[in-house]
Motif scaffolding. Structure first.
Motif, PDB file in Angstrom:
ATOM      1  N   UNK A  73     -32.492 -86.238  -4.481  1.00  0.00           N
ATOM      2  CA  UNK A  73     -31.823 -86.482  -5.760  1.00  0.00           C
ATOM      3  C   UNK A  73     -32.812 -86.182  -6.879  1.00  0.00           C
ATOM      4  N   UNK A  74     -32.490 -85.148  -7.690  1.00  0.00           N
ATOM      5  CA  UNK A  74     -33.367 -84.713  -8.774  1.00  0.00           C
ATOM      6  C   UNK A  74     -32.542 -84.423 -10.018  1.00  0.00           C
ATOM      7  N   UNK A  75     -33.193 -84.516 -11.164  1.00  0.00           N
ATOM      8  CA  UNK A  75     -32.540 -84.265 -12.446  1.00  0.00           C
ATOM      9  C   UNK A  75     -33.185 -83.044 -13.111  1.00  0.00           C
ATOM     10  N   UNK A  76     -32.325 -82.154 -13.648  1.00  0.00           N
ATOM     11  CA  UNK A  76     -32.807 -80.913 -14.256  1.00  0.00           C
ATOM     12  C   UNK A  76     -32.116 -80.687 -15.595  1.00  0.00           C
ATOM     13  N   UNK A  77     -32.721 -79.804 -16.375  1.00  0.00           N
ATOM     14  CA  UNK A  77     -32.144 -79.432 -17.663  1.00  0.00           C
ATOM     15  C   UNK A  77     -31.023 -78.420 -17.451  1.00  0.00           C
ATOM     16  N   UNK A  78     -29.866 -78.704 -18.023  1.00  0.00           N
ATOM     17  CA  UNK A  78     -28.721 -77.822 -17.864  1.00  0.00           C
ATOM     18  C   UNK A  78     -28.887 -76.510 -18.618  1.00  0.00           C
ATOM     19  N   UNK A  79     -29.674 -76.527 -19.672  1.00  0.00           N
ATOM     20  CA  UNK A  79     -29.874 -75.302 -20.448  1.00  0.00           C
ATOM     21  C   UNK A  79     -30.470 -74.194 -19.580  1.00  0.00           C
TER      22      UNK A  79
ATOM     23  N   UNK B 129     -33.092 -56.244  -3.553  1.00  0.00           N
ATOM     24  CA  UNK B 129     -34.186 -57.196  -3.706  1.00  0.00           C
ATOM     25  C   UNK B 129     -33.659 -58.592  -3.967  1.00  0.00           C
ATOM     26  N   UNK B 130     -34.366 -59.338  -4.798  1.00  0.00           N
ATOM     27  CA  UNK B 130     -33.935 -60.701  -5.115  1.00  0.00           C
ATOM     28  C   UNK B 130     -34.454 -61.106  -6.485  1.00  0.00           C
ATOM     29  N   UNK B 131     -33.847 -62.155  -7.024  1.00  0.00           N
ATOM     30  CA  UNK B 131     -34.319 -62.811  -8.229  1.00  0.00           C
ATOM     31  C   UNK B 131     -34.312 -64.306  -7.955  1.00  0.00           C
ATOM     32  N   UNK B 132     -35.454 -64.937  -8.213  1.00  0.00           N
ATOM     33  CA  UNK B 132     -35.620 -66.349  -7.896  1.00  0.00           C
ATOM     34  C   UNK B 132     -36.131 -67.096  -9.129  1.00  0.00           C
ATOM     35  N   UNK B 133     -35.558 -68.259  -9.322  1.00  0.00           N
ATOM     36  CA  UNK B 133     -35.940 -69.117 -10.438  1.00  0.00           C
ATOM     37  C   UNK B 133     -36.519 -70.420  -9.892  1.00  0.00           C
ATOM     38  N   UNK B 134     -37.577 -70.888 -10.531  1.00  0.00           N
ATOM     39  CA  UNK B 134     -38.193 -72.163 -10.174  1.00  0.00           C
ATOM     40  C   UNK B 134     -38.123 -73.058 -11.414  1.00  0.00           C
ATOM     41  N   UNK B 135     -37.561 -74.236 -11.245  1.00  0.00           N
ATOM     42  CA  UNK B 135     -37.367 -75.148 -12.376  1.00  0.00           C
ATOM     43  C   UNK B 135     -37.943 -76.516 -12.042  1.00  0.00           C
ATOM     44  N   UNK B 136     -38.828 -77.010 -12.911  1.00  0.00           N
ATOM     45  CA  UNK B 136     -39.441 -78.321 -12.695  1.00  0.00           C
ATOM     46  C   UNK B 136     -38.437 -79.424 -12.974  1.00  0.00           C
ATOM     47  N   UNK B 137     -38.414 -80.452 -12.152  1.00  0.00           N
ATOM     48  CA  UNK B 137     -37.450 -81.558 -12.398  1.00  0.00           C
ATOM     49  C   UNK B 137     -37.912 -82.442 -13.537  1.00  0.00           C
ATOM     50  N   UNK B 138     -36.955 -83.181 -14.108  1.00  0.00           N
ATOM     51  CA  UNK B 138     -37.263 -84.166 -15.141  1.00  0.00           C
ATOM     52  C   UNK B 138     -37.727 -85.450 -14.486  1.00  0.00           C
ATOM     53  N   UNK B 139     -38.784 -86.030 -15.053  1.00  0.00           N
ATOM     54  CA  UNK B 139     -39.340 -87.257 -14.502  1.00  0.00           C
ATOM     55  C   UNK B 139     -39.157 -88.373 -15.519  1.00  0.00           C
ATOM     56  N   UNK B 140     -38.581 -89.491 -15.124  1.00  0.00           N
ATOM     57  CA  UNK B 140     -38.377 -90.619 -16.005  1.00  0.00           C
ATOM     58  C   UNK B 140     -37.189 -90.371 -16.923  1.00  0.00           C
ATOM     59  N   UNK B 141     -37.059 -91.209 -17.953  1.00  0.00           N
ATOM     60  CA  UNK B 141     -35.954 -91.103 -18.878  1.00  0.00           C
ATOM     61  C   UNK B 141     -36.240 -90.034 -19.926  1.00  0.00           C
ATOM     62  N   UNK B 142     -35.141 -89.464 -20.485  1.00  0.00           N
ATOM     63  CA  UNK B 142     -35.289 -88.421 -21.497  1.00  0.00           C
ATOM     64  C   UNK B 142     -35.853 -89.023 -22.775  1.00  0.00           C
TER      65      UNK B 142
END
Length: 371
Positions: free
Chosen positions: A318-324, A358-371
């Protein structure tokens, strides 16, 4: 010198449309294996990695490794001058400061040529470690696009949770909350993440090699002409197209019927017996080959998921990410109709689109704690 020819300029246009809002300037690293791009956004939250394999080009030549510093906004403008089905050739000389693009129309004699200035961009290639993820979700890219687009209207963040129930996307906004649950498409239980998924193909290939080896050993030991003839028939069946095989069988049957009418019923019966004894062997071989073909297709269809949702999980995530950022990632749906989400707790999310070249890959850091 670099010379790379794509059969369709639309692939490169879709690729740039997907990353131009995340990255403004980037280096295309060219070598004999293909063209790669790796860059981070200005906030250092997301990383994009692109690979165009050399085998995916209609013609590819790269004499030595060379970087091509490009402003993606300018390159996008130049690519808009090409039609999606135009053949696109990218050329760059050694230590040149100009990138040459040539568009050739397939339906006419139109040839358009553009030159774009290159940039000197200082960027370090980041080493992406091999990560064993706890959860992998394979789903239609159109469904992923719809979910993140709808939830972005409610809030700025989304919580992605993978459990035995399925994968849930949830967003909490000031005025409204929303969540979308996707279950496993078939009735089977959620499987575990496996590293190797193509072992059945190797087993099929090994079986074919063993059969050929047995035939060779038997021919060497006995030296019989019958087995040599059988081997020639097998090789002929393999190399022969289905239409040619059908014609050969029909011609053989017509000749046999003609001979039966001329030589009499007794000889006709004998030939029928001999023809019937030889036909089942051919049918068995073609059936076995078709079974192998069908088996490989089912393996490929299992990998693709046939448009459904496939969930593999070793642990609850369970992780939280930015929708943008996820909305920007989803623009790659035009390249591939399937998307993979790879997740582990406290590890960046991997969003992967694999297409033919080929491929395209995205790496996105999760949000930690409250916004």
């Amino acid at each position: 010198m670099l010379e790379a020819k794509l059969s369709e300029a639309g692939t490169l246009k879709k690729l740039l449309d997907a990353i131009k809002e995340l990255v403004t300037d980037a280096n295309f690293e060219c070598n004999e294996e293909g063209i790669t791009l790796q860059a981070m956004d200005n906030s250092h939250v997301a990383l994009v990695s692109v690979l165009l394999e050399a085998t995916g080009f209609k013609r590819y030549r790269c004499d030595r490794p060379m970087p091509l510093g490009v402003n993606l906004t300018s390159l996008t403008k130049v690519l808009r001058c090409a039609k999606d089905d135009d053949e696109c050739t990218i050329k760059a000389a050694d230590e040149a400061d100009v990138l040459n693009l040539v568009y050739e129309a397939k339906t006419s004699d139109r040839i358009a040529e553009y030159d774009m200035k290159l940039m000197d961009i200082d960027s370090d290639t980041l080493g992406i470690p091999d990560t064993e993820y706890d959860a992998r979700v394979t789903m239609p890219s159109s469904e992923f696009t719809r979910i993140v687009r709808d939830l972005s209207l409610l809030g700025e963040s989304v919580r992605i949770e993978v459990s035995k129930e399925g994968v849930r996307f949830a967003s909490d906004g000031e005025a409204a909350n929303g969540s979308v649950l996707l279950r496993q498409s078939d009735s089977s239980a959620i499987g575990k993440v496996k590293q190797k998924t193509k072992t059945p193909k190797k087993e099929d290939e090994d079986e074919v090699v063993e059969v050929d080896g047995e035939d060779d050993e038997e021919e060497a030991a006995h030296g019989k002409k019958k087995k040599a003839v059988k081997k020639e028939v097998v090789d002929g069946d393999v190399d022969m197209d289905e239409d040619e095989e059908f014609q050969a069988n029909s011609e053989g049957e017509e000749e046999q019927e003609a001979d039966e009418d001329e030589e009499g019923s007794e000889s006709g019966k004998k030939r029928k017996k001999s023809s019937n004894s030889s036909k089942p062997a051919k049918k068995a071989k073609t059936a076995s080959s078709s079974k192998k073909g069908k088996g490989r297709k089912t393996d490929d269809s299992d990998d693709e998921g046939e448009g459904g949702v496939r969930i593999e999980m070793n642990a609850h995530v369970s992780l939280t990410f930015s929708l943008k950022y996820l909305v920007n990632f989803s623009k790659s749906a035009s390249l591939c109709n399937r998307v993979q989400l790879m997740m582990s707790n406290d590890v960046p999310l991997l969003v992967s689109y694999d297409f033919g070249q080929g491929h395209i890959r995205y790496y996105l850091a999760p949000k930690i704690g409250e916004d």
